[in-house]
Design an enzyme around this catalytic site. Sequence first.
Site: not given
Length: 245
Positions: A59, A122, A189
Amino acid sequence: MQAMAEIRNIVILTGAGISAESGIDTFRDAGGLWEQHRVEDVATPEGFARDPALVLRFYDLRREALGRVVPNAAHAALARLDAEWQPENGRGDLLIVTQNVDDLHERAGAPYQTRSRVLHMHGELKSALCLACGTRSRWDAPLADRPPCPVCRAPMLRPDVVWFGEMPYQMDRVYAALRQADLFVSIGTSGAVYPAADFVRDAREMGVATLELNLERSEGSLWFHESRQGRAGDLVPAWVEEVLG
Ligand code: OAD
């Protein structure tokens, strides 16, 4: 589809496809993130417990990469819609629900008065979650070197990203907006991850008109009243132009 003039309240769902033209890898396309990494290693609480250093670095690299990309025409078009689609000027409400953890909706423009109409279901790369005190802090630096939480000082920060098996953020607000909506638009998406993949069915059950803008037909494509295929950088500005008339 409903006539544009009848549309007041709009809910927009965005996914990785809207940021693809900015140079951010999607998840499930060829060469996407989930071909390069095992989901269970980098996107589950169990993976983090097994190898926190690997997950923090994954990340950190993605957060760092945000500095090398810029919003594209699709983000800019939604920023324009956000600025102009206001209840005060006779239009209506708008909520942009993004599954993306990048900050490109926000960076798309000065027109944003506040970030309150963009909801990161998210989580966000530029946020850190403290495992000791639960505080979510704005975060722009690496986490791999285990910095202390700005609130409780415990060196227990993790990426504030929703992993598989965890609960997405602010679902109550999403469903409340869907109940008030006249139009639900899904952009970029694949419709592979729940609960976002179900929004189109939820919307239809509530009598909301539904539109898909995606490079190809998504997994849930048949549920939409209308589906348009193409690049977000082309489709989104054209649709916003239509809506704003
Ligand atoms: P995916 O990678 O699953 O899907 C991206 C979609 O965007 C695909 O349907 C592509 O066809 C489409 N696409 C690619 N380039 C495009 C372009 N230029 N214009 C328009 N569409 C384009 O990404 P998501 O659907 O966002 O969750 O994935 C959903 C969730 O799965 C993510 O939020 C993430 C991931 O695992 C978590 O990590 C919890």
